[in-house]
Design an enzyme around this catalytic site. Structure first.
Site, mmCIF file in Angstrom:
data_model
loop_
_atom_site.group_PDB
_atom_site.id
_atom_site.type_symbol
_atom_site.label_atom_id
_atom_site.label_comp_id
_atom_site.label_asym_id
_atom_site.label_seq_id
_atom_site.Cartn_x
_atom_site.Cartn_y
_atom_site.Cartn_z
ATOM 1 N N ARG A 1 42.904 -0.240 48.063
ATOM 2 C CA ARG A 1 44.169 -0.867 48.453
ATOM 3 C C ARG A 1 44.619 -0.440 49.844
ATOM 4 O O ARG A 1 45.388 -1.156 50.491
ATOM 5 C CB ARG A 1 45.235 -0.621 47.396
ATOM 6 C CG ARG A 1 44.946 -1.415 46.108
ATOM 7 C CD ARG A 1 45.878 -1.073 44.980
ATOM 8 N NE ARG A 1 45.892 0.336 44.655
ATOM 9 C CZ ARG A 1 45.088 0.933 43.775
ATOM 10 N NH1 ARG A 1 44.199 0.222 43.115
ATOM 11 N NH2 ARG A 1 45.170 2.228 43.540
ATOM 12 N N GLU B 1 40.412 15.585 39.782
ATOM 13 C CA GLU B 1 40.743 16.231 38.517
ATOM 14 C C GLU B 1 39.659 16.018 37.470
ATOM 15 O O GLU B 1 39.530 16.781 36.535
ATOM 16 C CB GLU B 1 42.089 15.721 38.003
ATOM 17 C CG GLU B 1 42.095 14.214 37.800
ATOM 18 C CD GLU B 1 43.484 13.616 37.807
ATOM 19 O OE1 GLU B 1 43.864 13.048 36.779
ATOM 20 O OE2 GLU B 1 44.161 13.720 38.839
#
Length: 169
Positions: free
Chosen positions: A58, A95
């Protein structure tokens, strides 16, 4: 103006997993007036720079529109293996694992001043990797701009460059 932008960002609870509030910018992109207002607001925050760098995917949308408005070039920061030709890359941790950003080596003149653009600043891992990649490639990241910042995640502290966001949640 930022009220218009904020009003076009949809919050989707429990996506992609329970407990997450996903900030969906697709309604913003689908609204021509709100999208134009977003690009105008980002343009007002831009300072002295040579090129815009957009982070996949994006960041390409917002970066391309901003580059066109300001008459500047656009660097594409892509995931590994997506760019043909000679690239320089930077590996970073997420993560849930590891990832890599790459840029064409020939697209970035040494010493170029770069404006980094992306849609959302969350934990800052990808944006930090983008800054490090651009610096390793010989550029100078002067500022980073984001449409949305998830302020409670503290991602801005990781960047090492000035940054601004249009909307903070």
């Amino acid at each position: 103006m930022n009220a218009l932008i904020r009003s076009r960002i949809r919050t989707i609870p429990d996506f992609p997993k329970p407990g997450i509030l996903f900030r969906d910018l697709t309604p913003l992109l689908a609204d021509g007036q709100a999208f134009a207002a977003t690009i105008d607001a980002l343009a007002r925050l831009a300072d002295d720079f040579h090129l815009i760098a957009g982070i996949e995917a994006r960041g390409f949308v917002f970066g391309a529109a901003l580059a066109q408005k300001l008459g500047r070039g656009l660097l594409l920061l892509r995931k590994a293996g997506k760019l043909p030709g000679v690239t320089i890359g930077f590996d970073y941790g997420l993560e849930y694992g590891r990832d890599r950003l790459e840029v064409h080596r020939d697209d970035l003149p040494r010493g170029a001043r770069i404006l980094l653009v992306d849609d959302v600043l969350a934990t800052g891992g990808t944006a930090e990797a983008a800054v490090r990649l651009l610096e390793a490639a010989g550029g100078e990241v002067t500022r980073a701009l984001f449409v949305v910042e998830l302020g409670d995640l503290g991602g801005g502290a990781r960047l090492g460059v000035p940054y601004q966001s249009l909307v903070t949640f």
